[in-house]
Design an enzyme around this catalytic site. Sequence first.
Site, PDB file in Angstrom:
ATOM      1  N   GLN A 152       0.817  -1.213   0.000  1.00  0.00           N
ATOM      2  CA  GLN A 152       0.000   0.000   0.000  1.00  0.00           C
ATOM      3  C   GLN A 152       0.850   1.262   0.000  1.00  0.00           C
ATOM      4  O   GLN A 152       0.491   2.253  -0.624  1.00  0.00           O
ATOM      5  CB  GLN A 152      -0.931  -0.004   1.211  1.00  0.00           C
ATOM      6  CG  GLN A 152      -1.946   1.118   1.225  1.00  0.00           C
ATOM      7  CD  GLN A 152      -2.870   1.086   0.019  1.00  0.00           C
ATOM      8  OE1 GLN A 152      -3.213   0.016  -0.487  1.00  0.00           O
ATOM      9  NE2 GLN A 152      -3.277   2.254  -0.446  1.00  0.00           N
ATOM     10  N   GLU A 153       1.967   1.220   0.707  1.00  0.00           N
ATOM     11  CA  GLU A 153       2.805   2.418   0.836  1.00  0.00           C
ATOM     12  C   GLU A 153       3.584   2.742  -0.437  1.00  0.00           C
ATOM     13  O   GLU A 153       3.674   3.904  -0.836  1.00  0.00           O
ATOM     14  CB  GLU A 153       3.785   2.237   2.002  1.00  0.00           C
ATOM     15  CG  GLU A 153       3.147   2.257   3.383  1.00  0.00           C
ATOM     16  CD  GLU A 153       2.706   3.653   3.807  1.00  0.00           C
ATOM     17  OE1 GLU A 153       3.040   4.630   3.112  1.00  0.00           O
ATOM     18  OE2 GLU A 153       2.011   3.758   4.825  1.00  0.00           O
ATOM     19  N   SER A 154       4.167   1.706  -1.050  1.00  0.00           N
ATOM     20  CA  SER A 154       5.098   1.977  -2.150  1.00  0.00           C
ATOM     21  C   SER A 154       4.936   1.075  -3.359  1.00  0.00           C
ATOM     22  O   SER A 154       5.644   1.258  -4.354  1.00  0.00           O
ATOM     23  CB  SER A 154       6.537   1.822  -1.641  1.00  0.00           C
ATOM     24  OG  SER A 154       6.765   0.462  -1.256  1.00  0.00           O
TER      25      SER A 154
END
Length: 216
Positions: free
Chosen positions: A113-115
């Site tokens: 989700q972050e990267s």
Amino acid sequence: MKIDDNKRIEGFLQMQLLRQVLKNTIEDSPSFDLVLESVTNAMADKNGGLNGINLGSIDLKDLGYGGGTKLVSDVRSTSSNVKSNNPKLDEIVENVSRKFGVDKDLIISVIKQESSFQPNCVSEAGAMGLMQLMPSTAKEMGVNNPFDMEENINGGTKYLKGLLDMYGNSKELALAAYNAGPGTLQNRGVKNTSDIGKLPYETKNYVKKVMKNYGK
């Protein structure tokens, strides 16, 4: 009461005892269900009885497990819905997971989700690397190079572990704090998962997506 009924009740009670022993040994989980089913099948005779006792109309769901197909489905559902396809990253996650005691599938889901598994990405706000560490967070977690996969995952997981401890191991609250910061949760009076609706849409959506990826 007929003799056959007595035997069926006796068989039921034996299975309940077996279930409790197994439950106390390996805990109540899909793995527990599979073990129980395997033991039951091994004990059953060719006529479908248990040690010579016909189970008759006893519903095996009452003993804590359903059909084999459902059990396999349940076990599969306990795995993360995302894969990194990067053996080096997976190895780092595995090691860091053991180091901090954080589920590797949760770490993978956060990274996704972050990267989206891009180690060199930088957000508009300045968050860096796989787990999108802000400069202050990276420094606090002892990360010298946030674009180094091992350092970033180590620092991000260390931070996530601190949040899990802070919120009584509630993954939803820890994820909300990872995205918005613990101060935001405090200022908005978020004390349990039912309060997550008080948070900004971005954070609510973040928690929803990571938990969907997590799949547990």
